[in-house]
Design a protein around this motif. Structure first.
Motif, mmCIF file in Angstrom:
data_model
loop_
_atom_site.group_PDB
_atom_site.id
_atom_site.type_symbol
_atom_site.label_atom_id
_atom_site.label_comp_id
_atom_site.label_asym_id
_atom_site.label_seq_id
_atom_site.Cartn_x
_atom_site.Cartn_y
_atom_site.Cartn_z
ATOM 1 N N MET A 1 0.837 -1.171 0.000
ATOM 2 C CA MET A 1 0.000 0.000 0.000
ATOM 3 C C MET A 1 0.881 1.232 0.000
ATOM 4 S SD MET A 1 -3.045 1.299 2.391
ATOM 5 C CE MET A 1 -4.023 0.201 1.465
ATOM 6 N N ASN A 2 0.523 2.191 -0.803
ATOM 7 C CA ASN A 2 1.286 3.422 -0.887
ATOM 8 C C ASN A 2 0.690 4.554 -0.065
ATOM 9 O OD1 ASN A 2 3.094 2.283 -2.701
ATOM 10 N ND2 ASN A 2 1.744 2.722 -4.406
ATOM 11 N N ARG A 3 -0.626 4.779 -0.197
ATOM 12 C CA ARG A 3 -1.211 5.956 0.436
ATOM 13 C C ARG A 3 -2.678 5.718 0.803
ATOM 14 N NH1 ARG A 3 0.097 10.535 -3.010
ATOM 15 N NH2 ARG A 3 2.102 10.228 -2.037
ATOM 16 N N VAL A 4 -3.066 6.304 1.940
ATOM 17 C CA VAL A 4 -4.443 6.253 2.425
ATOM 18 C C VAL A 4 -4.966 7.679 2.489
ATOM 19 C CG1 VAL A 4 -5.905 5.689 4.404
ATOM 20 C CG2 VAL A 4 -3.965 4.222 3.844
ATOM 21 N N LEU A 5 -6.204 7.878 2.067
ATOM 22 C CA LEU A 5 -6.862 9.168 2.236
ATOM 23 C C LEU A 5 -7.765 9.060 3.452
ATOM 24 C CD1 LEU A 5 -7.822 12.010 1.509
ATOM 25 C CD2 LEU A 5 -9.474 10.941 -0.050
ATOM 26 N N VAL A 6 -7.552 9.933 4.433
ATOM 27 C CA VAL A 6 -8.370 9.971 5.649
ATOM 28 C C VAL A 6 -9.229 11.233 5.606
ATOM 29 C CG1 VAL A 6 -8.353 10.062 8.163
ATOM 30 C CG2 VAL A 6 -6.603 8.733 6.955
ATOM 31 N N ILE A 7 -10.546 11.045 5.627
ATOM 32 C CA ILE A 7 -11.486 12.166 5.654
ATOM 33 C C ILE A 7 -12.103 12.184 7.039
ATOM 34 C CG2 ILE A 7 -13.542 13.195 4.641
ATOM 35 C CD1 ILE A 7 -12.910 11.574 2.076
ATOM 36 N N THR A 13 -6.944 14.164 17.235
ATOM 37 C CA THR A 13 -6.119 13.190 17.948
ATOM 38 C C THR A 13 -6.115 11.849 17.225
ATOM 39 O OG1 THR A 13 -6.622 14.274 20.027
ATOM 40 C CG2 THR A 13 -5.748 12.041 20.154
ATOM 41 N N THR A 14 -7.294 11.363 16.845
ATOM 42 C CA THR A 14 -7.383 10.090 16.124
ATOM 43 C C THR A 14 -6.658 10.181 14.792
ATOM 44 O OG1 THR A 14 -9.511 9.612 17.140
ATOM 45 C CG2 THR A 14 -8.963 8.392 15.152
ATOM 46 N N THR A 15 -6.843 11.282 14.092
ATOM 47 C CA THR A 15 -6.192 11.454 12.797
ATOM 48 C C THR A 15 -4.680 11.430 12.939
ATOM 49 O OG1 THR A 15 -8.074 12.744 12.016
ATOM 50 C CG2 THR A 15 -6.029 12.968 10.792
ATOM 51 N N ARG A 16 -4.161 12.140 13.910
ATOM 52 C CA ARG A 16 -2.708 12.156 14.123
ATOM 53 C C ARG A 16 -2.203 10.775 14.511
ATOM 54 N NH1 ARG A 16 -2.200 17.790 17.421
ATOM 55 N NH2 ARG A 16 -2.489 19.136 15.616
ATOM 56 N N THR A 17 -2.923 10.098 15.414
ATOM 57 C CA THR A 17 -2.521 8.763 15.853
ATOM 58 C C THR A 17 -2.509 7.802 14.677
ATOM 59 O OG1 THR A 17 -3.485 9.183 18.025
ATOM 60 C CG2 THR A 17 -3.066 6.891 17.444
ATOM 61 N N LEU A 18 -3.568 7.829 13.889
ATOM 62 C CA LEU A 18 -3.650 6.962 12.718
ATOM 63 C C LEU A 18 -2.548 7.305 11.725
ATOM 64 C CD1 LEU A 18 -5.051 4.840 10.956
ATOM 65 C CD2 LEU A 18 -6.554 6.649 10.137
ATOM 66 N N GLY A 19 -2.352 8.594 11.477
ATOM 67 C CA GLY A 19 -1.316 9.018 10.538
ATOM 68 C C GLY A 19 0.065 8.555 10.961
ATOM 69 N N LEU A 20 0.394 8.710 12.229
ATOM 70 C CA LEU A 20 1.704 8.268 12.722
ATOM 71 C C LEU A 20 1.853 6.755 12.640
ATOM 72 C CD1 LEU A 20 2.140 10.622 15.798
ATOM 73 C CD2 LEU A 20 3.414 10.674 13.646
ATOM 74 N N ALA A 21 0.797 6.019 12.997
ATOM 75 C CA ALA A 21 0.856 4.553 12.917
ATOM 76 C C ALA A 21 1.067 4.090 11.476
ATOM 77 C CB ALA A 21 -0.417 3.945 13.493
ATOM 78 N N ILE A 27 3.325 3.641 5.174
ATOM 79 C CA ILE A 27 2.118 3.984 4.427
ATOM 80 C C ILE A 27 1.953 5.495 4.441
ATOM 81 C CG2 ILE A 27 -0.387 3.717 4.330
ATOM 82 C CD1 ILE A 27 0.048 1.117 5.998
ATOM 83 N N GLY A 28 1.836 6.091 3.280
ATOM 84 C CA GLY A 28 1.601 7.523 3.192
ATOM 85 C C GLY A 28 0.162 7.848 3.540
ATOM 86 N N VAL A 46 -3.231 9.637 -6.205
ATOM 87 C CA VAL A 46 -3.605 8.224 -6.253
ATOM 88 C C VAL A 46 -3.519 7.668 -4.835
ATOM 89 C CG1 VAL A 46 -2.973 5.953 -7.146
ATOM 90 C CG2 VAL A 46 -2.757 7.978 -8.602
ATOM 91 N N VAL A 47 -4.606 7.041 -4.387
ATOM 92 C CA VAL A 47 -4.618 6.410 -3.071
ATOM 93 C C VAL A 47 -5.056 4.957 -3.219
ATOM 94 C CG1 VAL A 47 -5.102 8.594 -1.879
ATOM 95 C CG2 VAL A 47 -6.992 7.087 -2.501
ATOM 96 N N ASP A 48 -4.740 4.167 -2.193
ATOM 97 C CA ASP A 48 -5.092 2.754 -2.213
ATOM 98 C C ASP A 48 -6.242 2.419 -1.280
ATOM 99 O OD1 ASP A 48 -2.871 1.776 -3.959
ATOM 100 O OD2 ASP A 48 -1.715 2.747 -2.387
ATOM 101 N N LEU A 49 -6.651 3.389 -0.464
ATOM 102 C CA LEU A 49 -7.751 3.200 0.472
ATOM 103 C C LEU A 49 -8.303 4.560 0.856
ATOM 104 C CD1 LEU A 49 -9.380 1.380 2.538
ATOM 105 C CD2 LEU A 49 -7.536 1.846 4.154
ATOM 106 N N VAL A 50 -9.633 4.646 0.948
ATOM 107 C CA VAL A 50 -10.284 5.861 1.439
ATOM 108 C C VAL A 50 -10.937 5.497 2.769
ATOM 109 C CG1 VAL A 50 -12.103 7.566 1.069
ATOM 110 C CG2 VAL A 50 -10.739 6.763 -0.867
#
Length: 114
Positions: A1-7, A13-21, A27-28, A46-50
């Motif tokens: 997996m290259n990249r995830v888009l988080v909306i 806090t959750t976004t930062r935690t998820l992003g760091l993990a 994973i970008g 281009v993302v591999d997961l939304v």
């Protein structure tokens, strides 16, 4: 997996935690504060997961899945819900094509496994 888009419009806090993990696993992560901004990101990146926070969904699950499929065909969709979310809401999301996730660990596992 290259990249995830988080909306996610309100859970910094959750976004930062998820992003760091995700970054720790190579994973970008691209972030958007709304579905509209997420669509703009999808048109440029281009993302591999939304992954969408359920609070950001403004249309029906089927309409949201159709929108994402038209903008980013074939990209898997996941939605983050609270553990106490009603079963009928979860089923509607699953039937529309979303993978329903309730725990931060599931989010990272899904991002790693796609």
């Amino acid at each position: 997996m290259n990249r995830v888009l988080v909306i996610d419009q309100d859970s910094t806090t959750t976004t930062r935690t998820l992003g760091l993990a995700c970054l720790q696993r190579g994973i970008g992560v691209a972030f958007a504060d709304s579905v509209c901004e997420g669509v703009r990101v999808l048109l440029e990146t281009v993302v591999d997961l939304v992954l969408v926070d359920v609070a950001a969904l403004r249309l029906t699950p089927r309409e949201m899945a159709t929108l994402f499929e038209r903008v980013a065909p074939g990209v898997p969709l996941a939605v983050a819900v609270r553990p106490e979310s009603p079963l009928d809401s979860r089923v509607a999301l699953e039937l529309a094509g979303f993978r329903v996730l309730t725990k931060p660990e599931e989010l990272v596992e899904k991002a790693s496994g796609v």
